[in-house]
Scaffold this motif. Sequence first.
Motif, mmCIF file in Angstrom:
data_model
loop_
_atom_site.group_PDB
_atom_site.id
_atom_site.type_symbol
_atom_site.label_atom_id
_atom_site.label_comp_id
_atom_site.label_asym_id
_atom_site.label_seq_id
_atom_site.Cartn_x
_atom_site.Cartn_y
_atom_site.Cartn_z
ATOM 1 N N MET A 43 0.812 -1.222 0.000
ATOM 2 C CA MET A 43 0.000 0.000 0.000
ATOM 3 C C MET A 43 0.845 1.273 0.000
ATOM 4 O O MET A 43 0.360 2.334 -0.413
ATOM 5 C CB MET A 43 -0.937 0.005 1.215
ATOM 6 C CG MET A 43 -2.008 -1.066 1.157
ATOM 7 S SD MET A 43 -2.951 -1.198 2.669
ATOM 8 C CE MET A 43 -3.938 0.292 2.587
ATOM 9 N N LEU A 44 2.083 1.191 0.446
ATOM 10 C CA LEU A 44 2.938 2.371 0.564
ATOM 11 C C LEU A 44 3.071 3.154 -0.743
ATOM 12 O O LEU A 44 2.885 4.379 -0.743
ATOM 13 C CB LEU A 44 4.308 1.968 1.116
ATOM 14 C CG LEU A 44 5.277 3.103 1.387
ATOM 15 C CD1 LEU A 44 4.730 4.034 2.467
ATOM 16 C CD2 LEU A 44 6.621 2.536 1.800
ATOM 17 N N PRO A 45 3.360 2.520 -1.875
ATOM 18 C CA PRO A 45 3.461 3.306 -3.113
ATOM 19 C C PRO A 45 2.156 4.021 -3.479
ATOM 20 O O PRO A 45 2.176 5.140 -4.005
ATOM 21 C CB PRO A 45 3.818 2.262 -4.183
ATOM 22 C CG PRO A 45 4.338 1.093 -3.447
ATOM 23 C CD PRO A 45 3.687 1.115 -2.098
ATOM 24 N N PHE A 46 1.025 3.382 -3.182
ATOM 25 C CA PHE A 46 -0.266 4.007 -3.473
ATOM 26 C C PHE A 46 -0.491 5.259 -2.632
ATOM 27 O O PHE A 46 -1.182 6.182 -3.062
ATOM 28 C CB PHE A 46 -1.415 3.017 -3.265
ATOM 29 C CG PHE A 46 -1.425 1.909 -4.263
ATOM 30 C CD1 PHE A 46 -1.793 2.138 -5.581
ATOM 31 C CD2 PHE A 46 -1.056 0.628 -3.897
ATOM 32 C CE1 PHE A 46 -1.795 1.118 -6.524
ATOM 33 C CE2 PHE A 46 -1.044 -0.403 -4.820
ATOM 34 C CZ PHE A 46 -1.410 -0.157 -6.146
ATOM 35 N N SER A 47 0.092 5.296 -1.447
ATOM 36 C CA SER A 47 -0.083 6.479 -0.596
ATOM 37 C C SER A 47 0.506 7.717 -1.265
ATOM 38 O O SER A 47 -0.042 8.812 -1.140
ATOM 39 C CB SER A 47 0.535 6.257 0.791
ATOM 40 O OG SER A 47 1.935 6.113 0.711
ATOM 41 N N PHE A 48 1.596 7.552 -2.012
ATOM 42 C CA PHE A 48 2.201 8.693 -2.715
ATOM 43 C C PHE A 48 1.331 9.139 -3.881
ATOM 44 O O PHE A 48 1.322 10.320 -4.233
ATOM 45 C CB PHE A 48 3.613 8.330 -3.202
ATOM 46 C CG PHE A 48 4.608 8.207 -2.094
ATOM 47 C CD1 PHE A 48 5.298 9.327 -1.643
ATOM 48 C CD2 PHE A 48 4.847 6.985 -1.483
ATOM 49 C CE1 PHE A 48 6.213 9.225 -0.605
ATOM 50 C CE2 PHE A 48 5.760 6.875 -0.456
ATOM 51 C CZ PHE A 48 6.440 7.999 -0.011
ATOM 52 N N TRP A 49 0.603 8.224 -4.480
ATOM 53 C CA TRP A 49 -0.277 8.552 -5.594
ATOM 54 C C TRP A 49 -1.587 9.163 -5.098
ATOM 55 O O TRP A 49 -2.116 10.091 -5.705
ATOM 56 C CB TRP A 49 -0.548 7.283 -6.413
ATOM 57 C CG TRP A 49 -1.471 7.494 -7.568
ATOM 58 C CD1 TRP A 49 -1.223 8.208 -8.704
ATOM 59 C CD2 TRP A 49 -2.798 6.986 -7.683
ATOM 60 N NE1 TRP A 49 -2.318 8.169 -9.530
ATOM 61 C CE2 TRP A 49 -3.298 7.426 -8.921
ATOM 62 C CE3 TRP A 49 -3.605 6.203 -6.873
ATOM 63 C CZ2 TRP A 49 -4.576 7.107 -9.359
ATOM 64 C CZ3 TRP A 49 -4.865 5.888 -7.314
ATOM 65 C CH2 TRP A 49 -5.336 6.334 -8.541
ATOM 66 N N ILE A 50 -2.104 8.657 -3.993
ATOM 67 C CA ILE A 50 -3.394 9.100 -3.462
ATOM 68 C C ILE A 50 -3.291 10.464 -2.798
ATOM 69 O O ILE A 50 -4.164 11.319 -2.963
ATOM 70 C CB ILE A 50 -3.945 8.060 -2.453
ATOM 71 C CG1 ILE A 50 -4.308 6.760 -3.183
ATOM 72 C CG2 ILE A 50 -5.134 8.604 -1.681
ATOM 73 C CD1 ILE A 50 -4.574 5.590 -2.254
ATOM 74 N N ALA A 51 -2.221 10.678 -2.040
ATOM 75 C CA ALA A 51 -2.095 11.909 -1.246
ATOM 76 C C ALA A 51 -1.928 13.129 -2.140
ATOM 77 O O ALA A 51 -1.214 13.098 -3.136
ATOM 78 C CB ALA A 51 -0.907 11.786 -0.302
ATOM 79 N N GLN A 52 -2.600 14.207 -1.745
ATOM 80 C CA GLN A 52 -2.459 15.472 -2.455
ATOM 81 C C GLN A 52 -1.799 16.541 -1.597
ATOM 82 O O GLN A 52 -1.729 17.696 -1.989
ATOM 83 C CB GLN A 52 -3.819 15.943 -2.953
ATOM 84 C CG GLN A 52 -4.385 15.040 -4.032
ATOM 85 C CD GLN A 52 -5.712 15.530 -4.569
ATOM 86 O OE1 GLN A 52 -6.262 16.530 -4.124
ATOM 87 N NE2 GLN A 52 -6.252 14.803 -5.531
ATOM 88 N N SER A 53 -1.329 16.145 -0.425
ATOM 89 C CA SER A 53 -0.594 17.067 0.446
ATOM 90 C C SER A 53 0.311 16.251 1.356
ATOM 91 O O SER A 53 0.149 15.038 1.494
ATOM 92 C CB SER A 53 -1.569 17.899 1.296
ATOM 93 O OG SER A 53 -2.202 17.082 2.277
ATOM 94 N N GLY A 54 1.229 16.939 1.975
ATOM 95 C CA GLY A 54 2.104 16.277 2.924
ATOM 96 C C GLY A 54 1.340 15.720 4.110
ATOM 97 O O GLY A 54 1.667 14.645 4.626
ATOM 98 N N LEU A 55 0.322 16.446 4.543
ATOM 99 C CA LEU A 55 -0.490 15.975 5.669
ATOM 100 C C LEU A 55 -1.200 14.673 5.313
ATOM 101 O O LEU A 55 -1.210 13.726 6.094
ATOM 102 C CB LEU A 55 -1.513 17.042 6.082
ATOM 103 C CG LEU A 55 -2.459 16.654 7.215
ATOM 104 C CD1 LEU A 55 -1.676 16.340 8.488
ATOM 105 C CD2 LEU A 55 -3.475 17.750 7.454
ATOM 106 N N GLN A 56 -1.796 14.619 4.139
ATOM 107 C CA GLN A 56 -2.464 13.391 3.715
ATOM 108 C C GLN A 56 -1.474 12.236 3.613
ATOM 109 O O GLN A 56 -1.769 11.124 4.046
ATOM 110 C CB GLN A 56 -3.175 13.596 2.377
ATOM 111 C CG GLN A 56 -4.408 14.436 2.467
ATOM 112 C CD GLN A 56 -5.131 14.553 1.135
ATOM 113 O OE1 GLN A 56 -4.636 14.093 0.094
ATOM 114 N NE2 GLN A 56 -6.310 15.154 1.157
#
Length: 125
Positions: A43-56
């Motif tokens: 899931m880690l790589p998807f977090s970089f794709w999903i997030a639109q901010s550093g907080l997310q």
Amino acid sequence: MIVTKSTGLIRFYHATRYSLKGLKAAYRSEPAFRYETWAALAMLPFSFWIAQSGLQLGLLISTLLLVLIMELVNTAIEAIVDRAGTEFHALAGLAKDLGSAAVLFSLFITALVWGGIIYDNFLVG
């Protein structure tokens, strides 16, 4: 006899070694920890794709780590209970069940955070 504890970088070195030893032991002996580790890595790589901010991004990754932390705590509880004795005791069973419930709630938190961020970023926006 007075025992002095290490301080500074030596203490940090030993603490890091003990932590890595614990992670290795959990990975080797606990199938649930292995599954959750692989799920987090997937899931880690998807977090970089999903997030639109550093907080997310921080929230998405933190929830993955939270599940692993709760599984480590659950494993520690189980080890202590098992060390105390093999006979059934209601409090021992309760301790194990509560540790398992903590893992379950961490999975709920992960699903809520990931679902909320996906909803905000892709379904509403």
